[in-house]
Design a protein around this motif. Structure first.
Motif: not given
Length: 147
Positions: A14, A17, A38-39
């Motif tokens: 992500s 990270t 992405d999320e």
């Protein structure tokens, strides 16, 4: 030969990270880069291993490579320590670029053209908004040369 014939599971990270964790993942699995999601789990970028290094190498060494020679070996071996508090988002280019993403129906030539055009060692394979995995330069070349 289509992307679906070459795709393999591939780790993703992500934007939040830690870069050092991403670097360890690259090293531990001998990866040419990472897929940044992405999320929602959709690919948002490809992070080549060279971009991780670019974030860690002191700017003065990139501006003048001769300066890298004056750093003693003990300190030169520890330059990745500079990544300690940085996140993957810091390693990404500020301007969005064409993403090396395609579907499973892409041909080998389409994959090769996408890799060459985007300067990416891997292409994320997505179907119906879901990441299936990636095709790496190595896997593509292995299959093309063996044909």
């Amino acid at each position: 030969m289509r992307a679906r014939d070459l795709v393999a599971p591939f780790p993703a990270v992500s934007l939040d990270t830690p870069v050092l964790e991403a670097a360890r993942l690259l090293a531990d699995q001998d990866l040419p880069g990472l897929i940044v999601v992405d999320e929602h789990g959709r690919p948002s970028s490809i992070l080549p291993g060279t971009q991780v290094l670019r974030l860690a190498v002191p700017g003065y060494c990139m501006d003048d490579p001769a300066l890298a020679r004056v750093v003693d070996e003990a300190h030169a071996d520890r330059f990745l320590d500079a990544l300690a508090d940085r996140k993957v988002r810091a390693a990404l280019p500020p301007e969005p670029r064409e993403l090396p993403i395609t579907g499973p129906q892409a041909t080998a030539l389409e994959l090769a053209a996408l890799m060459a055009r985007t300067h990416s060692p891997l292409v994320a394979i997505v179907e119906d908004g879901r990441l299936l995995g990636a095709v790496t330069l190595q896997a593509l070349l292995d299959r093309l040369v063996a044909s």
